[in-house]
Write an enzyme that holds these catalytic residues in place. Structure first.
Site, PDB file in Angstrom:
ATOM      1  N   GLN A  24      16.889  15.722  -3.358  1.00  0.00           N
ATOM      2  CA  GLN A  24      16.025  14.547  -3.296  1.00  0.00           C
ATOM      3  C   GLN A  24      14.563  14.910  -3.054  1.00  0.00           C
ATOM      4  O   GLN A  24      14.238  15.723  -2.190  1.00  0.00           O
ATOM      5  CB  GLN A  24      16.536  13.592  -2.219  1.00  0.00           C
ATOM      6  CG  GLN A  24      17.941  13.070  -2.527  1.00  0.00           C
ATOM      7  CD  GLN A  24      18.509  12.144  -1.480  1.00  0.00           C
ATOM      8  OE1 GLN A  24      19.701  12.199  -1.171  1.00  0.00           O
ATOM      9  NE2 GLN A  24      17.686  11.267  -0.930  1.00  0.00           N
ATOM     10  N   HIS A  61      14.995  12.187  -7.922  1.00  0.00           N
ATOM     11  CA  HIS A  61      16.170  12.723  -7.243  1.00  0.00           C
ATOM     12  C   HIS A  61      17.148  13.246  -8.302  1.00  0.00           C
ATOM     13  O   HIS A  61      17.365  12.593  -9.330  1.00  0.00           O
ATOM     14  CB  HIS A  61      16.885  11.654  -6.427  1.00  0.00           C
ATOM     15  CG  HIS A  61      16.109  11.157  -5.248  1.00  0.00           C
ATOM     16  ND1 HIS A  61      14.948  11.745  -4.795  1.00  0.00           N
ATOM     17  CD2 HIS A  61      16.351  10.103  -4.403  1.00  0.00           C
ATOM     18  CE1 HIS A  61      14.506  11.100  -3.726  1.00  0.00           C
ATOM     19  NE2 HIS A  61      15.339  10.099  -3.478  1.00  0.00           N
ATOM     20  N   SER A  78      -4.113  -1.930   7.211  1.00  0.00           N
ATOM     21  CA  SER A  78      -4.509  -2.026   5.797  1.00  0.00           C
ATOM     22  C   SER A  78      -5.142  -3.362   5.446  1.00  0.00           C
ATOM     23  O   SER A  78      -5.517  -3.580   4.292  1.00  0.00           O
ATOM     24  CB  SER A  78      -3.278  -1.808   4.895  1.00  0.00           C
ATOM     25  OG  SER A  78      -2.766  -0.506   5.042  1.00  0.00           O
ATOM     26  N   THR A 126       0.813  -1.218   0.000  1.00  0.00           N
ATOM     27  CA  THR A 126       0.000   0.000   0.000  1.00  0.00           C
ATOM     28  C   THR A 126       0.846   1.268   0.000  1.00  0.00           C
ATOM     29  O   THR A 126       0.315   2.360  -0.142  1.00  0.00           O
ATOM     30  CB  THR A 126      -0.931   0.028   1.228  1.00  0.00           C
ATOM     31  OG1 THR A 126      -0.135  -0.067   2.418  1.00  0.00           O
ATOM     32  CG2 THR A 126      -1.910  -1.135   1.193  1.00  0.00           C
ATOM     33  N   GLY A 127       2.164   1.142   0.170  1.00  0.00           N
ATOM     34  CA  GLY A 127       3.044   2.304   0.201  1.00  0.00           C
ATOM     35  C   GLY A 127       3.375   2.821  -1.182  1.00  0.00           C
ATOM     36  O   GLY A 127       2.991   2.238  -2.205  1.00  0.00           O
ATOM     37  N   CYS A 183      18.125   4.954  -2.878  1.00  0.00           N
ATOM     38  CA  CYS A 183      17.661   5.515  -4.153  1.00  0.00           C
ATOM     39  C   CYS A 183      18.555   6.633  -4.672  1.00  0.00           C
ATOM     40  O   CYS A 183      18.483   6.991  -5.853  1.00  0.00           O
ATOM     41  CB  CYS A 183      16.216   5.999  -4.042  1.00  0.00           C
ATOM     42  SG  CYS A 183      15.889   7.035  -2.617  1.00  0.00           S
ATOM     43  N   GLY A 227      10.948  10.260  -1.461  1.00  0.00           N
ATOM     44  CA  GLY A 227      11.995   9.462  -0.849  1.00  0.00           C
ATOM     45  C   GLY A 227      11.708   9.203   0.613  1.00  0.00           C
ATOM     46  O   GLY A 227      12.208   8.237   1.192  1.00  0.00           O
ATOM     47  N   ASN A 284      13.085   8.216  -8.291  1.00  0.00           N
ATOM     48  CA  ASN A 284      13.482   7.483  -7.087  1.00  0.00           C
ATOM     49  C   ASN A 284      12.564   6.326  -6.747  1.00  0.00           C
ATOM     50  O   ASN A 284      12.967   5.375  -6.071  1.00  0.00           O
ATOM     51  CB  ASN A 284      13.549   8.432  -5.892  1.00  0.00           C
ATOM     52  CG  ASN A 284      12.253   9.195  -5.662  1.00  0.00           C
ATOM     53  OD1 ASN A 284      11.873  10.045  -6.483  1.00  0.00           O
ATOM     54  ND2 ASN A 284      11.571   8.934  -4.560  1.00  0.00           N
TER      55      ASN A 284
END
Length: 343
Positions: free
Chosen positions: A156, A242, A41, A12-13, A129, A160, A315
């Site tokens: 960045q 980035h 979640s 879910t991220g 990243c 991130g 990223n």
């Protein structure tokens, strides 16, 4: 190995969502997919290849059912679930910093050091990243001249940090434009219309943990403990991608034309370099693309053996989700997925 079963942990991220999209775009050969996240979640449904799939907890029984666990969560989650994956004969491809510097754990960018995958023992780490685009540039250049020193300054994006930081940037921008004070929660200071020379905690040497990650990860990936690296990592009010200003000192002079030729032949790199026509890499151009964009390649006027260049990379894609999928693809092609090849 022609197809696989996978678990996406942290589905879910921000990175998990991009992973699902890239897997569809590349037609990554998944027979069965399990989507995992935290308890809050559970029961939520995410779409993958036109099907609504319910989010569940990662359990030992679930890991028995998959070949790869793609982990993009906290370091704490990785430290728990990566070894558990190995115990259940599942390869963990981990996006956290938990195992990057661990002995015996390959830290891999497939275009740079895919051969390191042959030594895996069930866990493979993805670099930071900000490290990934740096080593993708350094590796091909190191093959034409020895790299002595690298100074890199990063700019960045807020993704991130995660989805909450992106929302904070959007909320703060709205607040400021409406004449209201900005509320900072994800960062120690306002990020909208601002830059923060502070990514992750500061260490005793004055560098941040993010900056030292770039130093140590670069050396590990390049198999070069002697290369000198110094980084300054800055958070900027950009949604995705980035950017990096890189200065490289070689043992011999390398011309900009030669550098463009070498980098342009490298898979995963696109040269975007015509500054007199206002053509150079920008975050908005790199966002939602796979390649690392390289431009403003020029002689470093302060060093006869130096080059300066500007690099931009999405990223969430090459810096995370795409790199994870490419690692799995490489391992399947090399037939090093079965536990019999690494137990």
């Amino acid at each position: 190995m022609n197809s696989c079963n996978v678990a996406v942990i942290g589905a879910t991220g921000a990175v998990g969502q991009v992973f699902l999209r890239i897997a569809e775009e590349r037609d990554f050969p998944i027979d069965k997919i399990r989507l995992c996240a935290s308890e809050r979640s559970i029961g939520k449904k995410l779409e993958f290849r036109g099907e609504q799939i319910e989010v569940e907890l990662c359990t030992p029984d679930l890991l028995d059912d998959v070949d790869f666990s793609f982990i993009s969560a906290s370091g704490e989650v990785s430290r728990e679930l990566a070894p558990l994956s190995v115990k259940h004969n599942t390869i963990a491809i981990d996006d956290s910093s938990a195992f990057r510097m661990a002995e015996g754990v390959p830290l891999v960018v497939p275009e740079v050091n895919a051969d390191d995958l042959e030594e895996h023992k069930g866990i493979v780490s993805i670099p930071n990243c900000s490290t990934t685009p740096l080593v993708m540039v350094l590796k091909p250049l190191s093959e034409i001249a020895t790299i002595k020193r690298v100074i890199v300054d990063t700019f960045q994006s807020v993704t991130g940090t995660g989805s909450a930081a992106l929302k904070e940037l959007e909320d703060q921008s709205r607040q400021i434009l409406n004449g209201k004070p900005a509320k900072a929660e994800e960062y120690p200071h306002q990020i909208a219309f601002n830059v923060l020379p502070h990514i992750e905690p500061f260490l005793e040497n004055g560098y941040t943990r993010e900056e030292m990650k770039m130093v140590n990860e670069t050396r590990k990936i390049l198999h070069d403990s002697k290369v000198m690296v110094s980084a300054t990592c800055v958070r900027v009010p950009v949604a995705v991608s980035h950017s990096e200003a890189i200065h490289i000192e070689f043992d011999n002079a390398v011309s900009p034309d030669r550098a463009r030729e070498v980098l342009g032949a490298q898979p995963g790199i696109t040269i975007v370099d015509d500054p007199l026509s206002n053509v150079y890499p920008m975050p908005i151009d790199a966002a939602d693309t796979d390649d690392v964009l390289v431009g403003r390649v020029r002689k470093d006027v302060s060093n006869p053996n130096g080059l300066a260049l500007w690099v931009v990379c999405d990223n969430l894609r090459k810096g995370a989700a795409l790199n994870a999928i490419q690692i799995a693809e490489e391992m399947m092609q090399r037939d090093i997925v079965s536990p019999s090849t690494w137990r």
